[in-house]
Design a protein around this motif. Structure first.
Motif, PDB file in Angstrom:
ATOM      1  N   MET A   1     -16.235   9.535  38.011  1.00  0.00           N
ATOM      2  CA  MET A   1     -17.403   9.415  38.880  1.00  0.00           C
ATOM      3  C   MET A   1     -17.230  10.395  40.038  1.00  0.00           C
ATOM      4  SD  MET A   1     -20.315   7.760  39.462  1.00  0.00           S
ATOM      5  CE  MET A   1     -20.132   6.509  38.235  1.00  0.00           C
ATOM      6  N   ASP A   2     -18.292  11.047  40.398  1.00  0.00           N
ATOM      7  CA  ASP A   2     -18.299  12.030  41.473  1.00  0.00           C
ATOM      8  C   ASP A   2     -18.186  11.322  42.828  1.00  0.00           C
ATOM      9  OD1 ASP A   2     -18.649  14.282  43.011  1.00  0.00           O
ATOM     10  OD2 ASP A   2     -20.802  14.409  42.649  1.00  0.00           O
ATOM     11  N   THR A   3     -17.134  11.635  43.583  1.00  0.00           N
ATOM     12  CA  THR A   3     -16.937  10.971  44.878  1.00  0.00           C
ATOM     13  C   THR A   3     -18.020  11.357  45.885  1.00  0.00           C
ATOM     14  OG1 THR A   3     -15.401  12.696  45.605  1.00  0.00           O
ATOM     15  CG2 THR A   3     -14.446  10.720  44.593  1.00  0.00           C
ATOM     16  N   THR A   4     -18.630  12.517  45.736  1.00  0.00           N
ATOM     17  CA  THR A   4     -19.720  12.915  46.620  1.00  0.00           C
ATOM     18  C   THR A   4     -20.898  11.958  46.468  1.00  0.00           C
ATOM     19  OG1 THR A   4     -19.039  15.213  46.391  1.00  0.00           O
ATOM     20  CG2 THR A   4     -21.235  14.820  47.281  1.00  0.00           C
ATOM     21  N   PHE A   5     -21.210  11.572  45.241  1.00  0.00           N
ATOM     22  CA  PHE A   5     -22.289  10.621  44.978  1.00  0.00           C
ATOM     23  C   PHE A   5     -21.980   9.275  45.631  1.00  0.00           C
ATOM     24  CE2 PHE A   5     -24.480   7.454  42.301  1.00  0.00           C
ATOM     25  CZ  PHE A   5     -25.779   7.930  42.387  1.00  0.00           C
ATOM     26  N   LEU A   6     -20.739   8.793  45.470  1.00  0.00           N
ATOM     27  CA  LEU A   6     -20.335   7.516  46.066  1.00  0.00           C
ATOM     28  C   LEU A   6     -20.403   7.578  47.593  1.00  0.00           C
ATOM     29  CD1 LEU A   6     -17.287   6.674  43.777  1.00  0.00           C
ATOM     30  CD2 LEU A   6     -19.622   5.808  43.593  1.00  0.00           C
ATOM     31  N   ASP A   7     -20.001   8.706  48.176  1.00  0.00           N
ATOM     32  CA  ASP A   7     -20.065   8.880  49.631  1.00  0.00           C
ATOM     33  C   ASP A   7     -21.511   8.853  50.124  1.00  0.00           C
ATOM     34  OD1 ASP A   7     -17.308   9.069  49.733  1.00  0.00           O
ATOM     35  OD2 ASP A   7     -17.289  11.265  49.839  1.00  0.00           O
ATOM     36  N   GLU A   8     -22.412   9.451  49.360  1.00  0.00           N
ATOM     37  CA  GLU A   8     -23.828   9.456  49.737  1.00  0.00           C
ATOM     38  C   GLU A   8     -24.413   8.040  49.688  1.00  0.00           C
ATOM     39  OE1 GLU A   8     -26.071  11.725  51.002  1.00  0.00           O
ATOM     40  OE2 GLU A   8     -24.202  12.819  51.342  1.00  0.00           O
ATOM     41  N   VAL A   9     -24.033   7.256  48.674  1.00  0.00           N
ATOM     42  CA  VAL A   9     -24.490   5.865  48.596  1.00  0.00           C
ATOM     43  C   VAL A   9     -23.987   5.103  49.817  1.00  0.00           C
ATOM     44  CG1 VAL A   9     -24.336   3.692  47.312  1.00  0.00           C
ATOM     45  CG2 VAL A   9     -24.648   5.850  46.080  1.00  0.00           C
ATOM     46  N   THR A  10     -22.729   5.284  50.168  1.00  0.00           N
ATOM     47  CA  THR A  10     -22.157   4.611  51.335  1.00  0.00           C
ATOM     48  C   THR A  10     -22.899   5.018  52.601  1.00  0.00           C
ATOM     49  OG1 THR A  10     -19.996   4.537  50.256  1.00  0.00           O
ATOM     50  CG2 THR A  10     -20.030   4.211  52.635  1.00  0.00           C
ATOM     51  N   LYS A  11     -23.247   6.284  52.725  1.00  0.00           N
ATOM     52  CA  LYS A  11     -23.989   6.775  53.896  1.00  0.00           C
ATOM     53  C   LYS A  11     -25.367   6.117  53.966  1.00  0.00           C
ATOM     54  CE  LYS A  11     -25.799  11.012  55.908  1.00  0.00           C
ATOM     55  NZ  LYS A  11     -26.015  12.434  55.709  1.00  0.00           N
ATOM     56  N   ILE A  12     -26.070   6.027  52.835  1.00  0.00           N
ATOM     57  CA  ILE A  12     -27.386   5.385  52.794  1.00  0.00           C
ATOM     58  C   ILE A  12     -27.279   3.923  53.206  1.00  0.00           C
ATOM     59  CG2 ILE A  12     -29.218   4.601  51.220  1.00  0.00           C
ATOM     60  CD1 ILE A  12     -28.761   7.261  49.682  1.00  0.00           C
ATOM     61  N   LEU A  13     -26.262   3.226  52.707  1.00  0.00           N
ATOM     62  CA  LEU A  13     -26.089   1.812  53.046  1.00  0.00           C
ATOM     63  C   LEU A  13     -25.726   1.629  54.513  1.00  0.00           C
ATOM     64  CD1 LEU A  13     -24.254   0.589  49.841  1.00  0.00           C
ATOM     65  CD2 LEU A  13     -26.653   0.275  50.466  1.00  0.00           C
ATOM     66  N   THR A  14     -24.941   2.534  55.064  1.00  0.00           N
ATOM     67  CA  THR A  14     -24.595   2.470  56.481  1.00  0.00           C
ATOM     68  C   THR A  14     -25.840   2.651  57.337  1.00  0.00           C
ATOM     69  OG1 THR A  14     -22.386   3.334  56.020  1.00  0.00           O
ATOM     70  CG2 THR A  14     -23.153   3.493  58.295  1.00  0.00           C
ATOM     71  N   GLU A  15     -26.687   3.614  56.980  1.00  0.00           N
ATOM     72  CA  GLU A  15     -27.939   3.832  57.709  1.00  0.00           C
ATOM     73  C   GLU A  15     -28.840   2.608  57.609  1.00  0.00           C
ATOM     74  OE1 GLU A  15     -29.519   7.359  55.915  1.00  0.00           O
ATOM     75  OE2 GLU A  15     -28.025   8.658  56.887  1.00  0.00           O
ATOM     76  N   PHE A  16     -28.934   2.020  56.420  1.00  0.00           N
ATOM     77  CA  PHE A  16     -29.733   0.808  56.222  1.00  0.00           C
ATOM     78  C   PHE A  16     -29.216  -0.321  57.109  1.00  0.00           C
ATOM     79  CE2 PHE A  16     -29.951  -3.294  53.924  1.00  0.00           C
ATOM     80  CZ  PHE A  16     -31.316  -3.490  53.960  1.00  0.00           C
TER      81      PHE A  16
END
Length: 100
Positions: A1-16
């Protein structure tokens, strides 16, 4: 799994969490690897726990690829395409459920 994708999901959830939960957020846990899948949990003192699952599928002789998101604990359980823009849009329009 691409860690960049996982980091982006984490960023979206943090913003939410910062937008919808503000001071009531205790913590964001994740991504936690569970087999081929990943789990994020938003814990709050006031609202029901929100769980986001990234379900992956491993193809023969290939790397695991994202298949879909499952979002639990908001106004309704939802299955989404593994698309960051769709996840962001869904979270922006979702309502948090108060704890019991």
């Amino acid at each position: 799994m691409d860690t960049t994708f996982l980091d982006e999901v984490t960023k979206i959830l943090t913003e939410f969490a910062q937008t919808k939960l503000s001071a009531q957020l205790l913590e964001l846990i994740g991504p936690t690897k569970e087999g081929l899948n990943y789990r994020w949990r938003l814990m709050s003192t006031r609202y029901r726990e929100v769980v986001i699952l990234l379900i992956s599928k491993k193809h023969v002789f290939g790397k695991p690829t994202p298949e879909h998101f499952e979002v639990h604990g908001l106004d309704q359980t939802q299955q989404l395409e593994p698309n960051l823009a769709e996840l962001r849009t869904f979270l922006a329009g979702s309502e948090l459920a108060l704890t019991g």
